[in-house]
Write an enzyme that holds these catalytic residues in place. Structure first.
Site, PDB file in Angstrom:
ATOM      1  N   TYR A 131     -13.984 -47.073  47.595  1.00 29.02           N
ATOM      2  CA  TYR A 131     -12.773 -45.938  47.815  1.00 29.02           C
ATOM      3  C   TYR A 131     -13.400 -44.809  48.794  1.00 29.02           C
ATOM      4  O   TYR A 131     -14.107 -44.024  48.348  1.00 29.02           O
ATOM      5  CB  TYR A 131     -12.649 -45.296  46.413  1.00 29.02           C
ATOM      6  CG  TYR A 131     -11.838 -46.394  45.452  1.00 29.02           C
ATOM      7  CD1 TYR A 131     -11.536 -47.692  45.876  1.00 29.02           C
ATOM      8  CD2 TYR A 131     -11.862 -46.035  44.190  1.00 29.02           C
ATOM      9  CE1 TYR A 131     -10.849 -48.511  44.906  1.00 29.02           C
ATOM     10  CE2 TYR A 131     -11.476 -47.017  43.343  1.00 29.02           C
ATOM     11  CZ  TYR A 131     -10.941 -48.158  43.592  1.00 29.02           C
ATOM     12  OH  TYR A 131     -10.436 -49.164  42.701  1.00 29.02           O
ATOM     13  N   GLY A 156      -3.020 -49.416  38.716  1.00 30.77           N
ATOM     14  CA  GLY A 156      -1.561 -49.706  39.379  1.00 30.77           C
ATOM     15  C   GLY A 156      -0.538 -49.389  38.683  1.00 30.77           C
ATOM     16  O   GLY A 156       0.686 -49.662  38.974  1.00 30.77           O
ATOM     17  N   SER A 157      -0.612 -48.589  37.562  1.00 30.32           N
ATOM     18  CA  SER A 157       0.342 -48.153  36.550  1.00 30.32           C
ATOM     19  C   SER A 157       1.671 -47.913  36.992  1.00 30.32           C
ATOM     20  O   SER A 157       2.670 -47.999  36.413  1.00 30.32           O
ATOM     21  CB  SER A 157      -0.444 -47.288  35.605  1.00 30.32           C
ATOM     22  OG  SER A 157      -1.442 -47.690  35.300  1.00 30.32           O
TER      23      SER A 157
HETATM   24  N1  LIG Z   1     -10.087 -52.822  40.057  1.00 29.53           N
HETATM   25  C1  LIG Z   1      -9.087 -52.825  41.162  1.00 29.53           C
HETATM   26  O1  LIG Z   1      -9.058 -53.875  41.847  1.00 29.53           O
HETATM   27  C2  LIG Z   1      -8.231 -51.669  41.397  1.00 29.53           C
HETATM   28  C3  LIG Z   1      -7.092 -51.849  42.401  1.00 29.53           C
HETATM   29  C4  LIG Z   1      -6.351 -50.792  42.352  1.00 29.53           C
HETATM   30  C5  LIG Z   1      -6.684 -49.784  41.653  1.00 29.53           C
HETATM   31  N2  LIG Z   1      -7.665 -49.313  40.600  1.00 29.53           N
HETATM   32  C6  LIG Z   1      -7.956 -48.301  40.051  1.00 29.53           C
HETATM   33  O2  LIG Z   1      -6.788 -47.885  39.269  1.00 29.53           O
HETATM   34  C7  LIG Z   1      -6.419 -46.613  39.884  1.00 29.53           C
HETATM   35  C8  LIG Z   1      -4.754 -46.438  39.515  1.00 29.53           C
HETATM   36  O3  LIG Z   1      -4.382 -47.235  40.508  1.00 29.53           O
HETATM   37  P1  LIG Z   1      -3.564 -46.641  41.974  1.00 29.53           P
HETATM   38  O4  LIG Z   1      -3.867 -45.111  42.169  1.00 29.53           O
HETATM   39  O5  LIG Z   1      -3.953 -47.623  43.004  1.00 29.53           O
HETATM   40  O6  LIG Z   1      -2.038 -46.666  41.656  1.00 29.53           O
HETATM   41  P2  LIG Z   1      -1.029 -45.973  40.883  1.00 29.53           P
HETATM   42  O7  LIG Z   1      -1.733 -45.275  39.855  1.00 29.53           O
HETATM   43  O8  LIG Z   1       0.065 -46.859  40.367  1.00 29.53           O
HETATM   44  O9  LIG Z   1      -0.287 -44.782  41.759  1.00 29.53           O
HETATM   45  C9  LIG Z   1      -1.112 -43.486  42.206  1.00 29.53           C
HETATM   46  C10 LIG Z   1      -0.205 -42.851  43.168  1.00 29.53           C
HETATM   47  O10 LIG Z   1       1.163 -42.598  42.615  1.00 29.53           O
HETATM   48  C11 LIG Z   1       1.505 -41.043  42.876  1.00 29.53           C
HETATM   49  N3  LIG Z   1       1.610 -40.322  41.762  1.00 29.53           N
HETATM   50  C12 LIG Z   1       0.700 -40.338  40.560  1.00 29.53           C
HETATM   51  N4  LIG Z   1       1.188 -39.576  39.595  1.00 29.53           N
HETATM   52  C13 LIG Z   1       2.339 -39.127  40.319  1.00 29.53           C
HETATM   53  C14 LIG Z   1       3.347 -38.403  39.567  1.00 29.53           C
HETATM   54  N5  LIG Z   1       3.248 -37.924  38.276  1.00 29.53           N
HETATM   55  N6  LIG Z   1       4.633 -38.123  40.225  1.00 29.53           N
HETATM   56  C15 LIG Z   1       4.644 -38.756  41.535  1.00 29.53           C
HETATM   57  N7  LIG Z   1       3.959 -39.406  41.999  1.00 29.53           N
HETATM   58  C16 LIG Z   1       2.652 -39.621  41.564  1.00 29.53           C
HETATM   59  C17 LIG Z   1       0.370 -40.453  43.928  1.00 29.53           C
HETATM   60  O11 LIG Z   1       0.465 -40.845  45.405  1.00 29.53           O
HETATM   61  P3  LIG Z   1       1.455 -40.002  46.204  1.00 29.53           P
HETATM   62  O12 LIG Z   1       0.872 -38.699  45.765  1.00 29.53           O
HETATM   63  O13 LIG Z   1       0.786 -40.505  47.612  1.00 29.53           O
HETATM   64  O14 LIG Z   1       2.603 -40.379  46.092  1.00 29.53           O
HETATM   65  C18 LIG Z   1      -0.849 -41.508  43.503  1.00 29.53           C
HETATM   66  O15 LIG Z   1      -2.096 -41.661  44.277  1.00 29.53           O
HETATM   67  C19 LIG Z   1      -6.956 -46.248  41.221  1.00 29.53           C
HETATM   68  O16 LIG Z   1      -7.110 -45.097  41.424  1.00 29.53           O
HETATM   69  C20 LIG Z   1      -8.192 -46.868  40.944  1.00 29.53           C
HETATM   70  O17 LIG Z   1      -8.983 -45.889  40.318  1.00 29.53           O
HETATM   71  C21 LIG Z   1      -8.426 -50.384  40.641  1.00 29.53           C
END
Ligand SMILES: NC(=O)c1ccc[n+]([C@@H]2O[C@H](COP(=O)([O-])OP(=O)(O)OC[C@H]3O[C@@H](n4cnc5c(N)ncnc54)[C@H](OP(=O)(O)O)[C@@H]3O)[C@@H](O)[C@H]2O)c1
Length: 306
Positions: free
Chosen positions: A57, A202-203
């Site tokens: 990251y 990816g919640s």
């Molecule tokens: N193991 C793996 O292969 C893998 C793959 C993916 C992710 N992950 C891990 O899982 C974590 C979570 O997934 P993700 O960050 O990819 O996706 P996510 O949690 O589905 O989405 C995060 C994004 O949503 C927006 N957001 C968050 N809270 C919000 C709210 N309350 N209101 C409005 N927008 C909001 C923000 O982006 P904006 O502000 O730009 O809108 C934020 O960066 C990652 O950070 C990582 O640590 C692991």
């Protein structure tokens, strides 16, 4: 905040964890260091105790920022980081060979400014390295005390079933949201049966399940919402909109924001230990953590299961 124990460990984990891919900046249209640090502090204030990161990251940036944010707070944080994705310029290669894992771990410890990792996870399977070699190396690091527990990520059922021959794992981290439900059928039940904690990523589908995108949007090809979370344009956006409309409907009825409804649908699920949620500022961190202060009714969960 609510907490669930990872089976067979001493880890009692908040049902909402902090994801930090966005702190790396490059795959999320940039990120500000101060906002990222404040987001960590805000999450900890709300009772979040697990932070998930990875060397890939921002090629070390996310781990460095977490290191700064948690200085003096090591005992309050469960750190989950990863190994196995190596950035070579713009290309990313899988490598779960023992020497590479060992070298990656030393660098992660330095960037995070800690002397052990709580959950050390293989980020993606490496088709070029036998699982026996990888798991034997991970077990050795555990014996040495450099990592407390072993985790894996993006492993399918077949590969998961091979691991117990060589190592004990504490957690599996896979993709789960209202838009990606493939692990529900076999993988979550298997983990439940075997006592493996389930961390989901990816919640929010990268943000779309917060309900803030009313119109399709295109992102740069290097943005995660273009190459990883493909929900933001074209036919996919139409499909996604059905779920987002339902979230908005339930939001009006319950007087709770859509992001929290989407997160409750995950962490209330039997077999799921914690939903990892990314955020780019303290307010988003707080809004997400608040999902663990109330529960979605069974009736609403069934409507979302449609
Ligand atoms: N193991 C793996 O292969 C893998 C793959 C993916 C992710 N992950 C891990 O899982 C974590 C979570 O997934 P993700 O960050 O990819 O996706 P996510 O949690 O589905 O989405 C995060 C994004 O949503 C927006 N957001 C968050 N809270 C919000 C709210 N309350 N209101 C409005 N927008 C909001 C923000 O982006 P904006 O502000 O730009 O809108 C934020 O960066 C990652 O950070 C990582 O640590 C692991």
């Amino acid at each position: 905040m609510k907490y669930k124990k990872i089976p067979n460990t001493d880890l009692n984990v908040s049902v909402i964890s902090l994801g930090t891919w966005v702190f790396g900046g490059e795959n999320w249209g940039g990120a500000q260091e101060k906002e990222s640090i404040d987001a960590v502090l805000s999450a900890l204030d709300c009772g979040v105790n697990l932070i998930d990161t990875a060397p890939i990251y921002g090629y070390g940036t996310s781990e460095e920022i977490i290191g700064k944010a948690i200085k003096g707070k090591r005992d309050k944080v469960i750190i989950a980081t990863k190994c196995g994705l190596i950035g070579e310029g713009p290309n990313i290669k899988n490598n779960l060979k023992p020497d590479s894992i060992k070298a990656e771990l030393e660098q992660s410890l330095k960037r995070l400014q800690v002397d052990y990792i709580d959950i050390y996870q293989c980020h993606w399977p490496d088709p070029n390295t036998p699982i026996k070699e990888t798991m034997t190396a991970m077990s050795k690091l555990k014996k040495e005390g450099k990592i407390k527990y072993i985790g894996v990520s993006n492993f399918d059922l077949e590969l998961l079933k091979e691991i117990p021959h060589f190592a004990d794992i504490a957690t599996l981290q896979n993709h789960l949201s209202l838009l990606e439900r493939s692990m529900e059928k076999d993988v979550i039940p298997y983990c439940k049966e075997k006592g493996i904690g389930v961390l989901t990523y990816g919640s929010l589908g990268g943000g779309i399940l917060s309900g803030k995108y009313r119109q399709p949007k295109t992102f740069k090809s290097s943005d995660a919402r273009s190459f990883f979370y493909k929900y933001y344009a074209g036919e996919e956006f139409k499909k996604t909109s059905k779920i987002v409309n339902l979230l908005n409907e339930i939001s009006v009825e319950t007087n709770r924001p859509p992001n929290q409804i989407a997160l409750n649908w995950i962490w209330q699920k039997e077999g799921v230990t914690s939903a990892i949620v990314g955020c780019r500022n303290p307010e988003q961190a707080r809004m997400n953590a608040l999902s663990a202060t109330w529960e979605l009714s069974e009736e609403d969960i069934n409507r979302l299961n449609m």
